[in-house]
Design a protein around this motif. Structure first.
Motif, PDB file in Angstrom:
ATOM      1  N   PHE A  81       0.819  -1.207   0.000  1.00 57.90           N
ATOM      2  CA  PHE A  81       0.000   0.000   0.000  1.00 57.90           C
ATOM      3  C   PHE A  81       0.856   1.262   0.000  1.00 57.90           C
ATOM      4  N   VAL A  82       2.015   1.215   0.663  1.00 52.23           N
ATOM      5  CA  VAL A  82       2.918   2.362   0.632  1.00 52.23           C
ATOM      6  C   VAL A  82       3.408   2.606  -0.794  1.00 52.23           C
ATOM      7  N   GLU A  83       3.769   1.538  -1.499  1.00 52.33           N
ATOM      8  CA  GLU A  83       4.229   1.668  -2.882  1.00 52.33           C
ATOM      9  C   GLU A  83       3.105   2.101  -3.822  1.00 52.33           C
ATOM     10  N   LEU A  84       1.862   1.854  -3.412  1.00 55.30           N
ATOM     11  CA  LEU A  84       0.715   2.193  -4.242  1.00 55.30           C
ATOM     12  C   LEU A  84       0.373   3.686  -4.182  1.00 55.30           C
ATOM     13  N   ARG A  85       0.899   4.374  -3.210  1.00 53.68           N
ATOM     14  CA  ARG A  85       0.531   5.771  -3.004  1.00 53.68           C
ATOM     15  C   ARG A  85       0.831   6.633  -4.231  1.00 53.68           C
ATOM     16  N   ALA A  86      -0.136   7.483  -4.538  1.00 60.30           N
ATOM     17  CA  ALA A  86      -0.003   8.394  -5.674  1.00 60.30           C
ATOM     18  C   ALA A  86      -0.951   9.558  -5.444  1.00 60.30           C
ATOM     19  N   PRO A  87      -0.626  10.734  -5.963  1.00 61.06           N
ATOM     20  CA  PRO A  87      -1.487  11.909  -5.761  1.00 61.06           C
ATOM     21  C   PRO A  87      -2.936  11.666  -6.167  1.00 61.06           C
ATOM     22  N   GLY A  88      -3.148  10.871  -7.197  1.00 65.98           N
ATOM     23  CA  GLY A  88      -4.501  10.634  -7.660  1.00 65.98           C
ATOM     24  C   GLY A  88      -5.352   9.839  -6.689  1.00 65.98           C
ATOM     25  N   LEU A  89      -4.714   9.024  -5.833  1.00 63.16           N
ATOM     26  CA  LEU A  89      -5.443   8.216  -4.868  1.00 63.16           C
ATOM     27  C   LEU A  89      -5.579   8.894  -3.511  1.00 63.16           C
ATOM     28  N   ASP A  90      -4.729   9.853  -3.246  1.00 62.81           N
ATOM     29  CA  ASP A  90      -4.707  10.465  -1.921  1.00 62.81           C
ATOM     30  C   ASP A  90      -6.059  11.058  -1.534  1.00 62.81           C
ATOM     31  N   GLY A  91      -6.674  11.762  -2.461  1.00 66.00           N
ATOM     32  CA  GLY A  91      -7.943  12.415  -2.156  1.00 66.00           C
ATOM     33  C   GLY A  91      -9.034  11.425  -1.784  1.00 66.00           C
ATOM     34  N   ALA A  92      -9.140  10.336  -2.552  1.00 68.91           N
ATOM     35  CA  ALA A  92     -10.178   9.334  -2.284  1.00 68.91           C
ATOM     36  C   ALA A  92      -9.951   8.656  -0.940  1.00 68.91           C
ATOM     37  N   MET A  93      -8.700   8.300  -0.644  1.00 68.98           N
ATOM     38  CA  MET A  93      -8.396   7.635   0.613  1.00 68.98           C
ATOM     39  C   MET A  93      -8.590   8.580   1.801  1.00 68.98           C
ATOM     40  N   TRP A  94      -8.241   9.843   1.620  1.00 66.68           N
ATOM     41  CA  TRP A  94      -8.474  10.832   2.675  1.00 66.68           C
ATOM     42  C   TRP A  94      -9.957  10.957   2.956  1.00 66.68           C
TER      43      TRP A  94
END
Length: 251
Positions: free
Chosen positions: A65-78
């Protein structure tokens, strides 16, 4: 006092005419959910205590999951972490419960939903303070301030799972003409919501895989208990309902 009892009866008494077979099927479903939830949680707890079993997936999945992090996913996960958190979700439940009682003129179903959610909070606190499992490294926590409390189980995931499963049950179980697509469609939406919430806790680095999995098993136990209590309180024989016995039917 008599008036108060009459008001309580009006708001909390609800009948669901059903055959003996339908009632037995609901109670059997409740028992299966409870047993599966308890067995699954027992395995996850054993895994956590012994650092074996399902716990061997904690570190690999954390890294993934750490390697999966990307700006495009940050908003949804937040967003998912925020919505299922200890501030927004209780406010949502309070507004939903009060609005449902006010507009629906009955309190049994919203009380069952709110009661199941509250039971989840109490269970999460007891388990967390008993197991004392450390969270992942604070250096890997993103999007929110680091959390210094214990990790097992995930309150966010438990709250989100309870909200989805209990909400689905109290709505679908009262539908006058349920269709198979309603059941499977509603269940699919609930599962997607649960997976999104659990993933958000892993993505942001606040929980381990066993934390969110244990929460889901606890939610199954709560769902089983709610179905059993609800069925015992509301189910009446078809002949009794037709003769007008008991409380009015609430749709």
């Amino acid at each position: 006092m008599a008036d108060a009892r009459a008001v309580l009866r009006r708001y909390f008494d609800e009948q669901r005419p059903m055959s003996d077979g339908a009632r037995a099927s609901l109670m059997r479903t409740a028992a299966i959910l409870t047993v599966v939830g308890l067995a699954g949680f027992a395995f996850i707890l054993w895994s956590v205590v012994n650092n074996a079993g399902a716990a061997v997936l904690d570190e690999p999945l954390r890294q993934w999951f750490v390697e999966l992090r990307a700006p495009g996913l940050d908003g949804a996960m937040w967003l998912f972490s925020l919505v299922t958190g200890p501030v927004f979700l209780p406010i949502l439940m309070a507004v939903l419960t009060a609005g449902w009682i006010w507009m629906g003129k009955h309190a049994w179903r919203p009380t069952m939903l709110a009661g199941g959610m509250l039971l989840g909070v109490l269970i999460a606190i007891i388990i967390r303070d008993t197991v004392d499992k450390p969270r992942p490294s604070q250096s890997l926590m993103v999007l929110f301030h680091p959390d210094h409390t214990y990790s097992f189980i995930s309150g966010h995931t438990l709250g989100a799972t309870n909200f989805a499963l209990l909400g689905f049950y109290v709505l679908y179980s009262r539908h006058k003409n349920p269709k198979p697509w309603m059941f499977w469609g509603g269940l699919a939406l609930a599962v997607l919501w649960i997976l999104a919430s659990a993933s958000s806790r892993l993505y942001t680095g606040f929980h381990w895989f066993t934390d969110v999995t244990g929460s889901i098993y606890v939610a199954l136990v709560i769902l089983g208990l709610v179905i059993a209590v609800d069925t015992r309180h509301t189910a009446v024989p078809l002949n009794a309902a037709s003769e007008g016995e008991g409380a009015p039917v609430v749709s």
